[in-house]
Design a protein around this motif. Structure first.
Motif, mmCIF file in Angstrom:
data_model
loop_
_atom_site.group_PDB
_atom_site.id
_atom_site.type_symbol
_atom_site.label_atom_id
_atom_site.label_comp_id
_atom_site.label_asym_id
_atom_site.label_seq_id
_atom_site.Cartn_x
_atom_site.Cartn_y
_atom_site.Cartn_z
ATOM 1 N N MET A 430 27.266 -37.514 19.968
ATOM 2 C CA MET A 430 25.952 -36.622 19.705
ATOM 3 C C MET A 430 26.524 -35.139 20.067
ATOM 4 S SD MET A 430 23.025 -36.925 19.242
ATOM 5 C CE MET A 430 21.671 -35.804 19.021
ATOM 6 N N GLU A 431 27.606 -34.848 20.678
ATOM 7 C CA GLU A 431 28.225 -33.463 20.802
ATOM 8 C C GLU A 431 28.704 -33.323 19.568
ATOM 9 O OE1 GLU A 431 31.032 -33.962 23.907
ATOM 10 O OE2 GLU A 431 29.558 -33.414 25.491
ATOM 11 N N ALA A 432 29.355 -34.230 18.561
ATOM 12 C CA ALA A 432 29.873 -33.963 17.278
ATOM 13 C C ALA A 432 28.874 -33.608 16.568
ATOM 14 C CB ALA A 432 30.754 -35.143 16.965
ATOM 15 N N LEU A 433 27.707 -34.330 16.468
ATOM 16 C CA LEU A 433 26.710 -34.267 15.599
ATOM 17 C C LEU A 433 26.144 -32.798 15.783
ATOM 18 C CD1 LEU A 433 23.489 -36.479 15.075
ATOM 19 C CD2 LEU A 433 23.399 -34.187 16.045
ATOM 20 N N GLN A 434 25.953 -32.369 16.944
ATOM 21 C CA GLN A 434 25.307 -31.131 17.365
ATOM 22 C C GLN A 434 26.281 -29.829 16.782
ATOM 23 O OE1 GLN A 434 24.431 -30.828 21.571
ATOM 24 N NE2 GLN A 434 23.203 -32.585 21.414
ATOM 25 N N THR A 435 27.345 -30.262 16.973
ATOM 26 C CA THR A 435 28.370 -29.199 16.650
ATOM 27 C C THR A 435 28.488 -29.027 15.032
ATOM 28 O OG1 THR A 435 29.920 -29.548 18.318
ATOM 29 C CG2 THR A 435 30.830 -28.569 16.251
ATOM 30 N N ILE A 473 29.083 -40.648 13.642
ATOM 31 C CA ILE A 473 28.361 -39.596 12.682
ATOM 32 C C ILE A 473 28.630 -40.417 11.349
ATOM 33 C CG2 ILE A 473 29.172 -37.731 14.183
ATOM 34 C CD1 ILE A 473 31.501 -37.285 12.397
ATOM 35 N N THR A 474 29.129 -41.333 11.014
ATOM 36 C CA THR A 474 29.234 -41.826 9.529
ATOM 37 C C THR A 474 28.299 -43.049 9.524
ATOM 38 O OG1 THR A 474 31.142 -43.026 9.995
ATOM 39 C CG2 THR A 474 31.432 -40.967 8.951
ATOM 40 N N GLY A 475 27.987 -43.410 10.860
ATOM 41 C CA GLY A 475 27.070 -44.770 10.986
ATOM 42 C C GLY A 475 25.451 -44.412 11.402
ATOM 43 N N SER A 476 25.121 -44.643 12.566
ATOM 44 C CA SER A 476 23.933 -44.556 12.837
ATOM 45 C C SER A 476 23.548 -42.992 13.123
ATOM 46 C CB SER A 476 23.775 -45.278 14.611
ATOM 47 O OG SER A 476 24.542 -44.723 15.311
ATOM 48 N N LEU A 477 23.960 -42.040 13.307
ATOM 49 C CA LEU A 477 23.789 -40.900 13.372
ATOM 50 C C LEU A 477 23.853 -39.958 12.128
ATOM 51 C CD1 LEU A 477 25.591 -39.729 16.756
ATOM 52 C CD2 LEU A 477 23.243 -40.234 16.301
ATOM 53 N N TYR A 480 20.590 -38.419 10.852
ATOM 54 C CA TYR A 480 20.058 -37.475 11.509
ATOM 55 C C TYR A 480 20.735 -35.990 10.998
ATOM 56 C CZ TYR A 480 18.034 -40.621 14.908
ATOM 57 O OH TYR A 480 16.973 -41.648 15.527
ATOM 58 N N ILE A 481 21.927 -36.334 10.452
ATOM 59 C CA ILE A 481 22.957 -34.997 10.013
ATOM 60 C C ILE A 481 22.304 -34.851 8.708
ATOM 61 C CG2 ILE A 481 24.960 -34.218 9.376
ATOM 62 C CD1 ILE A 481 26.336 -36.092 11.592
ATOM 63 N N ALA A 487 20.624 -32.216 3.657
ATOM 64 C CA ALA A 487 21.724 -32.427 2.571
ATOM 65 C C ALA A 487 21.450 -33.775 1.966
ATOM 66 C CB ALA A 487 23.007 -32.617 3.397
ATOM 67 N N TRP A 488 21.867 -33.857 0.741
ATOM 68 C CA TRP A 488 21.869 -35.297 0.254
ATOM 69 C C TRP A 488 23.064 -36.199 0.557
ATOM 70 C CZ3 TRP A 488 20.125 -33.315 -5.384
ATOM 71 C CH2 TRP A 488 18.832 -32.854 -5.350
ATOM 72 N N ASP A 489 24.226 -35.642 0.867
ATOM 73 C CA ASP A 489 25.364 -36.523 1.196
ATOM 74 C C ASP A 489 25.943 -35.764 2.289
ATOM 75 O OD1 ASP A 489 26.984 -38.594 1.339
ATOM 76 O OD2 ASP A 489 27.931 -37.896 -0.673
#
Length: 749
Positions: A430-435, A473-477, A480-481, A487-489
């Motif tokens: 989640m920290e990576a997602l937020q960044t 970040i490439t799976g369940s999150l 959300y990103i 973004a489309w991808d």
């Protein structure tokens, strides 16, 4: 004029017990420790005998009776002893009573001893506080001995040579132990200009007005979350108290209100919300798992830090957590908590609400000692959902104490953390997602691209990410990103392709290498900064670098940073401050991208109209638009039909000329979409008749409630004595959208 005059004084022989005082001080725990080990320790090691007498009338009389020539001295230890020696019983120990009491001399019969003129220094009395408050040793002897030394005291930095000192001297002299175990040293609260607060200068706001304006909780949190709790000075700013309200209390209150609103909405569908910890533990949603893990981590942290009396670490952690809860968890799950997301939307909404309730209750209890009033307000609402709330009829005072039954949040113990829900992998992902999201927004701002306009691709390069972060970040999150950055991808560049996107640069950490390198610093800097990307990567993987016969630790003595190097004007990028993450965005703007942006603008205007009309999420409406000349809005809708269907439960905005003539407008407005003026109408649902239907029959259809009509249903009516049968899907449709789709009134339906 002032006259300095030497006068006789009574002293406590501090120098005789100085070593014992130093030893007892070493047994105490101070926050911050620097005050104990520095200023206070230095004061103790140089301590001199303490003059405890003062020559004034008002004060506590020193209980010493002496002859005129001081050859006979008696120190009285109690009222009973004074009665025994003088024959006079007193119940008032002030000067006007005891000064007249005399004691017959044993050395010189026929003469008397009189009380000396001096009174105690008030600091002697402050140092006697632990014993005086219990009337020890005359009363409460067992109670005092159980509670001495005190577990904890707190006072200002100016008490280093005052109360802290007198407590330590007297407890050492009496019991050879410190008077306290733990101590928090508070700093000084100064005026905004850095001067001491003074009534004469009127350089501070009235505390009563500050509390009336912002609440006691805001003032408490402002002070606790300031340098004051680590023995440093605070320049008081009223704006800082307002900042607590705006940045902490309002977002937290909005999250609390949002929860209650959605519980009410969920229960309005025939459900009953009952807190269930098993549903919280069993959730598969990655943001649920993260916020639960973060909450348990917070509980663990608060216990550890409060045990160590470090208020200055607890408050920032609480403030940060509130931001995580309100700015991230609630925002990412807003539609889900409203019951608008997922195949089984009701079940998803309940799971999210269960998690949010669990978090809000834990945070309420954790924050209660710091902000007692707002947390009490939260608790009184949250407790009503607990099954044990019905047991509060006895006043909530019967055991066991529990949320719901207990009448106040302040009756509840701090929650203990659940180790099974701690999940460092989820927290790191989640920290990576937020960044990534924050950097992605920065990139958009650089190119002035609105968040409503989608971007084709977001690319991220991470320096040595853990496997669980990549998986998250490439799976369940990932969804959300994509949603947060519109973004489309989304692409994470693998390590073997990094060199095609970024360059790794190194430079010496001068603060750490200055003494080590000396005159070699310039040569080392030149050699390190000249390394190519491949060489820099090899250096970091090896962990060391030898330059000028000096071995440098790559992890601790070098600063590494990634810089975007991919060619192409359509790319825009930004690195994070640490230089180990780079986010790049494909900023290509084609027709599809611009149409999607316009569609999001239109969606936002529709939502605002719904809100201004006071509509609930479950209220169904039909939306129509009208534009003059160019048809850019219709083109945008045509290219993004699924976007509107997902947002408005299958309904798609249509040109106004497709609205039934009896359509009732609830709200309308003239807005801008993509720079063009568009009139938008939200209308009450109405059936739509086929073209050419006679006026009387159409008038009958205008009275039909579309929510009561089934697909293919036949309606019968009698008009002017003639029977009419009207079939749904042939003679009329339950909405303008259904008619447009059936008759291909617009090519994109």
């Amino acid at each position: 004029p002032l006259i300095y005059k030497a006068v006789p004084s009574w002293f406590v022989k501090v120098e005789e017990i100085r070593d014992k005082i130093v030893k007892n001080n070493n047994e105490t725990y101070w926050v911050p420790s620097a005050v104990k080990e520095g200023r206070f320790h230095n004061w103790l090691t140089d301590a001199r005998d303490w003059a405890v007498s003062r020559n004034r009338f008002w004060g506590t009389p020193i209980p010493i009776w002496a002859s005129e020539d001081m050859s006979e001295i008696v120190c009285i230890g109690s009222i009973a002893e004074l009665k025994e020696l003088s024959g006079v019983e007193v119940d008032d120990l002030h000067r006007e009573t005891v000064d007249s009491v005399t004691i017959p001399s044993k050395k010189n019969p026929g003469t008397v001893l009189r009380r000396i003129d001096e009174v105690f220094d008030c600091w002697f009395e402050s140092g006697s506080m632990p014993y005086a408050q219990k009337h020890y040793p005359f009363e409460n002897k067992e109670q005092f001995e159980k509670g001495f030394p005190a577990d904890f005291i707190a006072e200002g930095l100016d008490q280093t040579r005052g109360w802290f000192y007198t407590l330590m001297v007297l407890s050492t002299a009496l019991f050879d132990k410190p008077a306290f175990k733990n101590l928090i040293v508070n700093g000084m609260v100064l005026a905004g200009d850095g001067k001491k607060m003074a009534k004469r200068l009127k350089n501070y706001p009235d505390p009563i007005l500050v509390i009336s304006k912002y609440g006691a909780d805001a003032l408490r949190m402002y002070l606790i979350n300031s340098p004051v709790v680590r023995a440093e000075s605070l320049k008081f700013q009223e704006a800082g108290v307002l900042g607590v309200v705006k940045e902490v209390f309002l977002p937290l209150y909005n999250a609390f209100r949002f929860f209650l609103q959605n519980v009410e909405r969920w229960e309005g569908r025939g459900n009953k919300f009952v807190p269930d910890i098993e549903k919280v533990r069993g959730t598969k949603n990655p943001t649920d798992i993260w916020i639960s893990a973060a909450t348990q981590g917070l509980i663990k942290f608060v216990h550890e830090e409060m045990k160590a009396y470090r208020l200055y670490t607890v408050m920032p952690a609480l403030v940060t957590f509130v931001t995580q809860l309100t700015n991230w968890y609630v925002r990412l799950n807003r539609d889900r908590l409203k019951g608008l997301e997922g195949e089984d939307a009701d079940a998803e909404a309940e799971t999210g609400l269960q998690v949010l309730y669990d978090v809000l209750l834990d945070v309420t209890v954790i924050m209660a000692p710091f902000t007692p009033f707002i947390t009490e307000y939260f608790y009184q609402h949250l407790r009503k959902l607990q099954p044990s709330y019905k047991d509060a009829a006895d006043g909530g005072k019967s055991n066991p104490v529990m949320a719901g039954k207990s009448d106040s949040v302040h009756f509840l113990p701090l929650p203990t953390y659940d180790e099974t829900r701690l999940n460092q992998d989820a927290v790191e992902a989640m920290e990576a997602l937020q960044t990534i999201v924050e950097l992605g927004r920065n990139v958009r701002e650089k190119r002035n691209i609105s968040l409503r306009t989608p971007v084709k691709n977001v690319v991220v390069i991470l320096r040595n990410p853990s496997a669980n972060v990549i998986e998250g970040i490439t799976g369940s999150l990932k969804g959300y990103i994509l949603s947060e950055l519109n973004a489309w991808d989304f692409t994470v560049i693998p390590k073997e392709e990094e060199h095609q996107w970024v360059t790794l640069s190194l430079q010496p950490d001068f603060a750490k290498l200055g003494k080590k390198l000396g005159k070699k610093m310039k040569a080392v800097k030149a050699a390190v900064t000249a390394l190519s990307h491949v060489e820099a990567v090899a250096c970091m993987e090896k962990g060391s670098l030898v330059v000028e016969e000096v071995t440098i630790d790559a992890k601790t003595e070098l600063i590494s940073k990634l810089a975007f190097s991919k060619e192409g004007d359509h790319w825009e990028s930004t690195p994070n401050q640490e230089g180990d993450v780079v986010v790049a965005v494909d900023c290509t703007q084609d027709e599809a991208i611009l149409a999607a942006g316009k569609s999001r603008e239109l969606i936002n205007h529709i939502q605002q109209l719904r809100k201004s009309a006071g509509l609930d999420l479950t209220d169904i409406v039909e939306v129509f638009f009208q534009e003059e000349g160019i048809t850019s809005t219709e083109s945008a809708v045509a290219l993004n039909v699924s976007l509107f269907e997902n947002k408005f439960r299958g309904s798609v905005p249509l040109p106004k000329n497709l609205a039934p003539e009896w359509s009732v407008v609830i709200r309308s407005d003239s807005v801008e979409v993509g720079g063009s003026k568009v009139d938008v109408f939200i209308c009450r649902p109405a059936v739509s008749a086929r073209d050419g239907l006679d006026e009387l029959t159409a008038s009958f259809l205008s009275t039909v409630d579309p929510s009561q009509v089934q697909e293919g249903q036949v309606l019968s009516c009698v008009i002017d004595g003639k029977d009419h049968s009207l079939e749904e899907g042939k003679d009329f449709w339950v909405s303008a959208s259904k008619k447009a789709a059936a008759l291909k009134s617009v090519s994109w339906m």
